[in-house]
Design a protein around this motif. Structure first.
Motif, short mmCIF file in Angstrom:
data_model
loop_
_atom_site.label_atom_id
_atom_site.label_comp_id
_atom_site.label_asym_id
_atom_site.label_seq_id
_atom_site.Cartn_x
_atom_site.Cartn_y
_atom_site.Cartn_z
N GLY A 158 2.13 10.06 -8.21
CA GLY A 158 2.91 10.32 -9.41
C GLY A 158 4.36 9.90 -9.32
O GLY A 158 5.16 10.26 -10.20
N ALA A 159 4.75 9.15 -8.30
CA ALA A 159 6.14 8.74 -8.14
C ALA A 159 6.46 7.59 -9.09
O ALA A 159 5.67 6.65 -9.24
N ARG A 160 7.62 7.66 -9.70
CA ARG A 160 8.12 6.58 -10.55
C ARG A 160 8.74 5.48 -9.69
O ARG A 160 9.01 5.71 -8.51
N PRO A 161 9.00 4.28 -10.26
CA PRO A 161 9.59 3.19 -9.45
C PRO A 161 10.87 3.58 -8.74
O PRO A 161 11.09 3.20 -7.58
N THR A 183 13.69 5.00 -3.66
CA THR A 183 14.58 5.88 -2.90
C THR A 183 13.87 6.65 -1.80
O THR A 183 14.46 6.91 -0.74
N ARG A 184 12.61 7.04 -2.03
CA ARG A 184 11.90 7.87 -1.07
C ARG A 184 11.09 7.08 -0.06
O ARG A 184 10.82 7.56 1.04
N ILE A 185 10.66 5.87 -0.42
CA ILE A 185 9.79 5.09 0.46
C ILE A 185 10.49 3.86 1.03
O ILE A 185 10.54 3.66 2.24
N ASN A 186 11.04 3.04 0.13
CA ASN A 186 11.57 1.75 0.57
C ASN A 186 12.91 1.87 1.30
O ASN A 186 13.10 1.26 2.35
N GLU A 218 0.82 -1.21 0.00
CA GLU A 218 0.00 0.00 0.00
C GLU A 218 0.85 1.27 0.00
O GLU A 218 0.45 2.29 -0.57
N LEU A 219 2.03 1.20 0.64
CA LEU A 219 2.91 2.36 0.64
C LEU A 219 3.43 2.66 -0.76
O LEU A 219 3.50 3.83 -1.18
N ASP A 220 3.77 1.62 -1.51
CA ASP A 220 4.22 1.81 -2.88
C ASP A 220 3.09 2.34 -3.75
O ASP A 220 3.28 3.23 -4.58
#
Length: 276
Positions: free
Chosen positions: A176-179, A184-187, A167-169
């Motif tokens: 609008g975040a790319r993979p 880099t910003r979430i995982n 769900e976070l991804d």
């Protein structure tokens, strides 16, 4: 109340005992390095360092060989850590989040590589490095060590990313975040403890590695400390104090690195997971 005090006392004693067992080998190397030949081969073991013998450390560093070995080991370990983490993060993310043909086979192959001893890979790697002129090079050692430790790093990070809710991804992609941004910003912030643990594994593997180093390096000036210390062993005699002095200095950076990274290993897994 009395029971709590007894339990606390027992825990403190247990911690002191475990700490003593962990620190004693390092302390014994230090004491042995500062022990004269008369005391070293005497009947009674010396437990207190004789600081009048501290010149052995100065002599070990005087010709610059030991310093060069330590710097070479640091270069190899740092390069291996950076390269294996840099490649392990996207590999672990791909194995965890993307679906592609052969994914299960790739995961199993990565696992099976950890069953191969280094000695079994020396001959093919030697032939490969000779063809690409990587012999007698610190770069070659970095590549060899990274190739050997990368699978376990990738599997550790894959398991860490598996524990992050999808769900976070999805929330990041909705914004609008790319993979790459999701990675880099979430995982990465959420798997920072696992990254630190993987960095410890990679650093210690490269710092202590001997088989590749003694096989691929011929120039004494670029040998790591693991090979340099072994060169002290002679046919007619071995300078025990010098060996212990260099071994003590060889052990300290690894201990300091672990103590520095430990705080990140125990950091909260969900720090920064809540979006304000």
């Amino acid at each position: 109340m009395k029971g709590l005090r007894i339990g606390l006392t027992l825990r403190v004693v247990a911690v002191i005992v475990v700490l003593g067992l962990a620190v004693f080998p390092l302390y014994w190397m230090f004491v042995t390095a500062l022990t004269s030949n008369a005391d070293l081969f005497g009947q009674d073991a010396r437990l207190i360092p004789d600081f009048s013998q501290f010149g052995v450390f100065v002599d070990a560093l005087a010709d610059g060989k030991a310093t060069g070995w330590l710097l070479n080991s640091l270069t190899i370990a740092a390069g291996t850590t950076v390269l294996s983490i840099g490649l392990g993060i996207p590999l672990g993310y791909a194995l965890s989040r993307f679906r592609f043909r052969g994914k299960a086979v790739m995961t199993i192959v990565l696992l099976f590589t950890q069953m191969l001893p280094e000695a079994l890979m020396v001959v093919p790697l030697f032939a490969l490095f000779r063809r690409f002129e990587l012999l007698d090079s610190l770069t070659g050692l970095v590549l060899a060590n990274s190739a050997f430790v990368l699978p376990i790093v990738a599997l550790i990070l894959k398991g860490a990313i598996d524990g992050i809710p999808n769900e976070l991804d999805e929330a990041g992609r909705v914004d609008g975040a790319r993979p790459f941004t999701v990675l880099t910003r979430i995982n990465i912030p959420l798997i920072a403890p696992s990254i630190a643990a993987s960095a410890v594994i990679a650093f210690f593997h490269a710092w202590n590695e001997y088989v590749f180093a003694v096989t691929f390096i011929f120039n004494p000036e670029i040998q790591p400390a693991s090979v340099g210390i072994a060169n002290f062993i002679g046919e007619l005699g071995t300078p025990i104090q010098t060996v212990m002095a260099v071994a003590f200095m060889f052990t300290l950076p690894a201990v300091v690195f672990y103590l520095f990274v430990q705080r990140y290993v125990v950091a909260g897994m969900t720090a920064g997971a809540v979006k304000g």
